[in-house]
Design an enzyme around this catalytic site. Sequence first.
Site, short mmCIF file in Angstrom:
data_model
loop_
_atom_site.label_atom_id
_atom_site.label_comp_id
_atom_site.label_asym_id
_atom_site.label_seq_id
_atom_site.Cartn_x
_atom_site.Cartn_y
_atom_site.Cartn_z
N HIS A 1 -2.00 -2.81 -6.66
CA HIS A 1 -2.55 -2.38 -5.37
C HIS A 1 -4.08 -2.47 -5.41
O HIS A 1 -4.74 -1.61 -5.99
CB HIS A 1 -2.08 -0.94 -5.09
CG HIS A 1 -2.52 -0.40 -3.78
ND1 HIS A 1 -2.67 0.95 -3.55
CD2 HIS A 1 -2.82 -1.01 -2.61
CE1 HIS A 1 -3.06 1.13 -2.31
NE2 HIS A 1 -3.15 -0.03 -1.71
N GLU B 1 -4.70 -0.14 -8.49
CA GLU B 1 -3.65 0.82 -8.84
C GLU B 1 -2.43 0.05 -9.33
O GLU B 1 -1.92 -0.82 -8.61
CB GLU B 1 -3.32 1.60 -7.56
CG GLU B 1 -2.38 2.74 -7.69
CD GLU B 1 -2.45 3.62 -6.43
OE1 GLU B 1 -2.32 3.09 -5.30
OE2 GLU B 1 -2.66 4.83 -6.58
N SER C 1 0.82 -1.21 0.00
CA SER C 1 0.00 0.00 0.00
C SER C 1 0.85 1.27 0.00
O SER C 1 0.41 2.30 -0.47
CB SER C 1 -0.94 0.01 1.21
OG SER C 1 -0.21 -0.13 2.39
N ASN D 1 -2.98 6.20 -1.37
CA ASN D 1 -2.68 6.37 0.05
C ASN D 1 -1.96 7.67 0.35
O ASN D 1 -2.04 8.18 1.47
CB ASN D 1 -1.91 5.17 0.58
CG ASN D 1 -2.86 4.01 0.85
OD1 ASN D 1 -4.01 4.23 1.19
ND2 ASN D 1 -2.39 2.79 0.65
N1 3HC Z 1 -17.84 -9.59 -0.21
C1 3HC Z 1 -18.97 -9.58 -0.95
N2 3HC Z 1 -19.85 -8.58 -0.92
C2 3HC Z 1 -19.61 -7.55 -0.07
C3 3HC Z 1 -18.45 -7.50 0.74
C4 3HC Z 1 -17.54 -8.59 0.63
N3 3HC Z 1 -16.40 -8.63 1.34
N4 3HC Z 1 -18.48 -6.34 1.47
C5 3HC Z 1 -19.59 -5.70 1.10
N5 3HC Z 1 -20.27 -6.42 0.18
C6 3HC Z 1 -21.47 -6.05 -0.53
C7 3HC Z 1 -22.70 -6.07 0.30
O1 3HC Z 1 -23.27 -7.36 0.33
C8 3HC Z 1 -23.58 -5.06 -0.41
O2 3HC Z 1 -24.19 -5.62 -1.54
P1 3HC Z 1 -25.50 -4.92 -2.21
O3 3HC Z 1 -25.07 -3.62 -2.83
O4 3HC Z 1 -25.95 -5.91 -3.22
O5 3HC Z 1 -26.46 -4.73 -1.07
C9 3HC Z 1 -22.59 -4.04 -0.90
O6 3HC Z 1 -21.32 -4.70 -0.95
C10 3HC Z 1 -22.52 -2.89 0.03
O7 3HC Z 1 -22.22 -3.40 1.34
P2 3HC Z 1 -23.04 -3.03 2.65
O8 3HC Z 1 -24.49 -2.73 2.30
O9 3HC Z 1 -22.75 -4.04 3.69
O10 3HC Z 1 -22.35 -1.80 3.21
P3 3HC Z 1 -21.98 -0.50 2.49
O11 3HC Z 1 -23.06 -0.03 1.61
O12 3HC Z 1 -21.50 0.36 3.57
O13 3HC Z 1 -20.76 -0.92 1.58
C11 3HC Z 1 -18.46 -0.91 1.32
C12 3HC Z 1 -19.61 -1.45 2.11
C13 3HC Z 1 -18.43 -1.58 -0.05
C14 3HC Z 1 -17.19 -1.30 2.07
C15 3HC Z 1 -18.62 0.63 1.12
O14 3HC Z 1 -18.90 1.22 2.35
C16 3HC Z 1 -17.39 1.28 0.58
O15 3HC Z 1 -17.16 1.28 -0.63
N6 3HC Z 1 -16.58 1.88 1.47
C17 3HC Z 1 -15.34 2.50 1.10
C18 3HC Z 1 -14.30 1.43 1.00
C19 3HC Z 1 -12.96 1.99 0.58
O16 3HC Z 1 -12.73 3.17 0.43
N7 3HC Z 1 -12.01 1.07 0.38
C20 3HC Z 1 -10.67 1.44 0.02
C21 3HC Z 1 -9.89 1.60 1.25
S1 3HC Z 1 -8.23 2.08 0.89
C22 3HC Z 1 -7.45 0.66 0.52
O17 3HC Z 1 -8.00 -0.42 0.55
C23 3HC Z 1 -6.00 0.78 0.21
C24 3HC Z 1 -5.15 0.17 1.29
O18 3HC Z 1 -3.83 0.19 0.81
C25 3HC Z 1 -5.22 0.88 2.62
#
Ligand code: 3HC
Length: 285
Positions: free
Chosen positions: A144, A156, A123, A194
């Site tokens: 990434h 990425e 990351s 990041n």
């Molecule tokens: N597997 C399968 N499906 C999943 C899942 C998983 N692990 N996690 C969530 N889902 C699905 C849910 O079932 C739901 O499906 P639907 O649209 O058909 O109802 C959908 O994704 C949305 O999930 P939820 O309703 O439970 O919850 P949210 O609407 O809050 O969505 C989220 C969850 C997808 C995590 C959303 O909140 C999101 O996009 N958050 C931002 C995440 C983000 O920014 N990630 C990047 C972080 S930075 C990174 O990773 C880099 C690293 O280097 C630090």
Amino acid sequence: MHDLEDIDTIGVVGAGTMGSGIAQVAATNGYDVVMRDVETEYVENGFDTIDDSLDRFVSKEKLSESAAEATLDRITGTTALDDLADCDVVVEAAVENMDVKQDIFADLDAVVPDDVVLATNTSTLSITTIASATDREDEVVGLHFMNPVPVMKGVEVVVGEKTTDEVVAFAHDLAEDLGKETWESDDKPGFVTNRILMPWINEGIRAYDEGVASKEDIDTGMKLGTNVPMGPLELADHIGLDICLDASRTLHEELGDRYKPAYLLKRKVDAGDLGKKTGEGFYTY
Ligand code: 3HC
């Protein structure tokens, strides 16, 4: 030449949140996968994470039961790095520690054929420094993925000092074949995502610590005000506060004071409150 047509088996090093997610996405898209971690328990946890995620897709009717079963059938778990010897490409998603990653890359370099691309999901760490542990620096590239890997659309592609254009093109093709969209970053600390995300998260934490608003109002403000799915405190909990702190420390070390981690982030991590995964972070789960 690296061609997707020659890729049947993808090796994944690390069965944690990111590694298991990458293994799942690769298998769902038809690749055989060898998922390796250092302990059997970690490999089993990886399969549990994949099971849960596949169940969610099946219950939402986004994947058939048979496709979920086929995904699982395509993944082999192992604790032996040697089992990656026949992989056509390897993606490393182990802990964010340069020494560990360099050891893994040196071992992979010895185990997998010379023409196999070695990708890292790091990351914030330098692709070039990781690649320097191998004799194939031109074939090491950053891939990434974003958390949660099965849901997030973007990957990425990070270009190291010695990565060839051809390997960069292959990395884009591979990610796209896994159903993702890509963008590219030079090998600079934190890359695009990041470098920008971590100061945003740290500023959210500082704003909370300095009493600008409640944690809920900070998250709501950023969600409603800027249309992001999660505010900075929720997102920190989602990523893992330890991971945020490690990433912030790397950025601070490389880019100076404007990347200093928020004091409260460090205090929370010291207290063992790492977010969703420990049940306690800025919120309680
Ligand atoms: N597997 C399968 N499906 C999943 C899942 C998983 N692990 N996690 C969530 N889902 C699905 C849910 O079932 C739901 O499906 P639907 O649209 O058909 O109802 C959908 O994704 C949305 O999930 P939820 O309703 O439970 O919850 P949210 O609407 O809050 O969505 C989220 C969850 C997808 C995590 C959303 O909140 C999101 O996009 N958050 C931002 C995440 C983000 O920014 N990630 C990047 C972080 S930075 C990174 O990773 C880099 C690293 O280097 C630090």
